[in-house]
Design an enzyme around this catalytic site. Sequence first.
Site, PDB file in Angstrom:
ATOM      1  N   VAL A 127      13.634  23.843  19.492  1.00  0.00           N
ATOM      2  CA  VAL A 127      13.124  24.071  20.848  1.00  0.00           C
ATOM      3  C   VAL A 127      13.760  25.326  21.450  1.00  0.00           C
ATOM      4  O   VAL A 127      13.693  25.545  22.646  1.00  0.00           O
ATOM      5  CB  VAL A 127      13.401  22.843  21.758  1.00  0.00           C
ATOM      6  CG1 VAL A 127      12.688  21.610  21.226  1.00  0.00           C
ATOM      7  CG2 VAL A 127      14.897  22.566  21.898  1.00  0.00           C
ATOM      8  N   HIS A 165       8.149  20.199  18.237  1.00  0.00           N
ATOM      9  CA  HIS A 165       8.843  19.347  19.212  1.00  0.00           C
ATOM     10  C   HIS A 165       8.936  20.029  20.581  1.00  0.00           C
ATOM     11  O   HIS A 165       9.874  19.796  21.323  1.00  0.00           O
ATOM     12  CB  HIS A 165      10.237  18.975  18.692  1.00  0.00           C
ATOM     13  CG  HIS A 165      10.198  18.029  17.521  1.00  0.00           C
ATOM     14  ND1 HIS A 165      11.207  17.925  16.586  1.00  0.00           N
ATOM     15  CD2 HIS A 165       9.247  17.131  17.130  1.00  0.00           C
ATOM     16  CE1 HIS A 165      10.887  17.002  15.683  1.00  0.00           C
ATOM     17  NE2 HIS A 165       9.695  16.513  15.982  1.00  0.00           N
ATOM     18  N   CYS A 191      11.826  20.514  41.486  1.00  0.00           N
ATOM     19  CA  CYS A 191      10.708  21.403  41.793  1.00  0.00           C
ATOM     20  C   CYS A 191      10.673  21.653  43.316  1.00  0.00           C
ATOM     21  O   CYS A 191      11.144  20.799  44.079  1.00  0.00           O
ATOM     22  CB  CYS A 191       9.443  20.668  41.347  1.00  0.00           C
ATOM     23  SG  CYS A 191       7.899  21.474  41.712  1.00  0.00           S
ATOM     24  N   THR A 204      16.253  21.929   7.455  1.00  0.00           N
ATOM     25  CA  THR A 204      15.898  20.625   8.035  1.00  0.00           C
ATOM     26  C   THR A 204      16.379  19.498   7.130  1.00  0.00           C
ATOM     27  O   THR A 204      16.292  19.608   5.907  1.00  0.00           O
ATOM     28  CB  THR A 204      14.381  20.481   8.312  1.00  0.00           C
ATOM     29  OG1 THR A 204      14.132  19.167   8.827  1.00  0.00           O
ATOM     30  CG2 THR A 204      13.504  20.718   7.100  1.00  0.00           C
TER      31      THR A 204
HETATM   32  P1  OAD Z   1      19.112  17.983  11.461  1.00  0.00           P
HETATM   33  O1  OAD Z   1      20.296  18.173  12.331  1.00  0.00           O
HETATM   34  O2  OAD Z   1      18.675  16.607  11.143  1.00  0.00           O
HETATM   35  O3  OAD Z   1      19.367  18.710  10.061  1.00  0.00           O
HETATM   36  C1  OAD Z   1      19.886  20.002   9.990  1.00  0.00           C
HETATM   37  C2  OAD Z   1      19.831  20.439   8.548  1.00  0.00           C
HETATM   38  O4  OAD Z   1      20.287  21.784   8.500  1.00  0.00           O
HETATM   39  C3  OAD Z   1      20.738  19.641   7.610  1.00  0.00           C
HETATM   40  O5  OAD Z   1      19.994  19.274   6.451  1.00  0.00           O
HETATM   41  C4  OAD Z   1      21.857  20.611   7.258  1.00  0.00           C
HETATM   42  O6  OAD Z   1      22.334  20.438   5.929  1.00  0.00           O
HETATM   43  C5  OAD Z   1      21.151  21.947   7.401  1.00  0.00           C
HETATM   44  N1  OAD Z   1      22.027  23.099   7.712  1.00  0.00           N
HETATM   45  C6  OAD Z   1      23.231  23.116   8.330  1.00  0.00           C
HETATM   46  N2  OAD Z   1      23.678  24.388   8.437  1.00  0.00           N
HETATM   47  C7  OAD Z   1      22.743  25.182   7.890  1.00  0.00           C
HETATM   48  C8  OAD Z   1      22.605  26.599   7.702  1.00  0.00           C
HETATM   49  N3  OAD Z   1      23.549  27.453   8.099  1.00  0.00           N
HETATM   50  N4  OAD Z   1      21.480  27.058   7.099  1.00  0.00           N
HETATM   51  C9  OAD Z   1      20.512  26.195   6.677  1.00  0.00           C
HETATM   52  N5  OAD Z   1      20.593  24.871   6.837  1.00  0.00           N
HETATM   53  C10 OAD Z   1      21.681  24.369   7.430  1.00  0.00           C
HETATM   54  O7  OAD Z   1      17.940  18.866  12.107  1.00  0.00           O
HETATM   55  P2  OAD Z   1      16.366  18.735  11.948  1.00  0.00           P
HETATM   56  O8  OAD Z   1      15.975  18.438  10.565  1.00  0.00           O
HETATM   57  O9  OAD Z   1      15.772  19.913  12.618  1.00  0.00           O
HETATM   58  O10 OAD Z   1      14.009  15.925  17.143  1.00  0.00           O
HETATM   59  O11 OAD Z   1      16.098  17.456  12.850  1.00  0.00           O
HETATM   60  C11 OAD Z   1      14.806  17.065  13.089  1.00  0.00           C
HETATM   61  C12 OAD Z   1      14.674  16.504  14.465  1.00  0.00           C
HETATM   62  O12 OAD Z   1      15.663  15.507  14.693  1.00  0.00           O
HETATM   63  C13 OAD Z   1      14.914  17.495  15.590  1.00  0.00           C
HETATM   64  O13 OAD Z   1      13.833  18.314  15.867  1.00  0.00           O
HETATM   65  C14 OAD Z   1      15.216  16.593  16.736  1.00  0.00           C
HETATM   66  C15 OAD Z   1      16.180  15.658  16.028  1.00  0.00           C
HETATM   67  O14 OAD Z   1      16.329  14.422  16.581  1.00  0.00           O
HETATM   68  C16 OAD Z   1      13.777  15.654  18.421  1.00  0.00           C
HETATM   69  O15 OAD Z   1      14.571  15.934  19.292  1.00  0.00           O
HETATM   70  C17 OAD Z   1      12.487  14.951  18.686  1.00  0.00           C
END
Ligand code: OAD
Length: 253
Positions: free
Chosen positions: A104, A120, A149, A189
């Site tokens: 976001v 999201h 607001c 992710t």
């Molecule tokens: P996560 O926090 O679940 O996962 C982050 C991923 O990034 C992990 O697999 C890490 O190993 C990896 N990571 C860490 N450092 C990194 C780097 N320097 N380069 C590449 N990768 C790295 O985040 P998301 O998968 O985005 O949703 O989480 C999905 C959703 O869960 C989010 O959008 C949010 C959260 O709850 C909502 O808020 C609805």
Amino acid sequence: MKDLIKETAKYLVSARHVVALTGAGISVESGIPPFRGEGGLWEKYDPMEFAHINSFMNNPEKVWKIFMGDMKKVLLAATPNDGHLGLARLEALGILKTVITQNVDGLHQLAGNTDVIEFHGNFAWLRCLKCDQRFKTVDIDLSEAPPKCPCGGIFRPECVFFGEMIPPTALTRSQEESSQCDVMLVVGTSALVQPAAYMPVIAHQSGATIVEINPDPTPLTRQISKIFLQGKAGEMMNEILSEVSRLIESKKH
Ligand code: OAD
């Protein structure tokens, strides 16, 4: 690793339609903490207490004061890193078409990507719960919790909370892009949150090659992902970009 980078670059240069799916990990090198894992936000905050729509509606003051207060400081100060810039460069080279992001933070747009699907939502806009007007977050005084607001209503960010639907256009377009791409880059992710985590599965089932960049394996690794580049987004993207540039140059001669 060198061979995997070369293989990735070959796929990218010969692809017809490349799409990226990104998550919090791509913004870690910009100073934004991820949700899961070491130093993740969900270690500090219970997502059901701070990121569920019911918690927000029941107590917006608490969610704004504690969780959003922390979020806004890091989000508004962050700038794109080599991971975002690499994806923007791939678009400029005519290789990457679309970025589907779960983030976001708006950093893909700041880096220069022009077709970004915000799965999201985003934190750049606030919406009034009373009159439904939208305002740019930077134009609103966020020192008050919850921010209000001019009509007196409470603002919510245009982010998707747990318990809410994915914006329908974002979902439909993401499904279309995932089924049409021939290469999908899955960057940073954990692939644990649905339906975002299903996009690489759609791409895989439609015949695309999935390249995953992450320091740690995920449920996609070696199941759905053909290539797993184990490392940080910025470092991996730099290596991919230099190999892609080398291939493009060699094709010219
Ligand atoms: P996560 O926090 O679940 O996962 C982050 C991923 O990034 C992990 O697999 C890490 O190993 C990896 N990571 C860490 N450092 C990194 C780097 N320097 N380069 C590449 N990768 C790295 O985040 P998301 O998968 O985005 O949703 O989480 C999905 C959703 O869960 C989010 O959008 C949010 C959260 O709850 C909502 O808020 C609805």
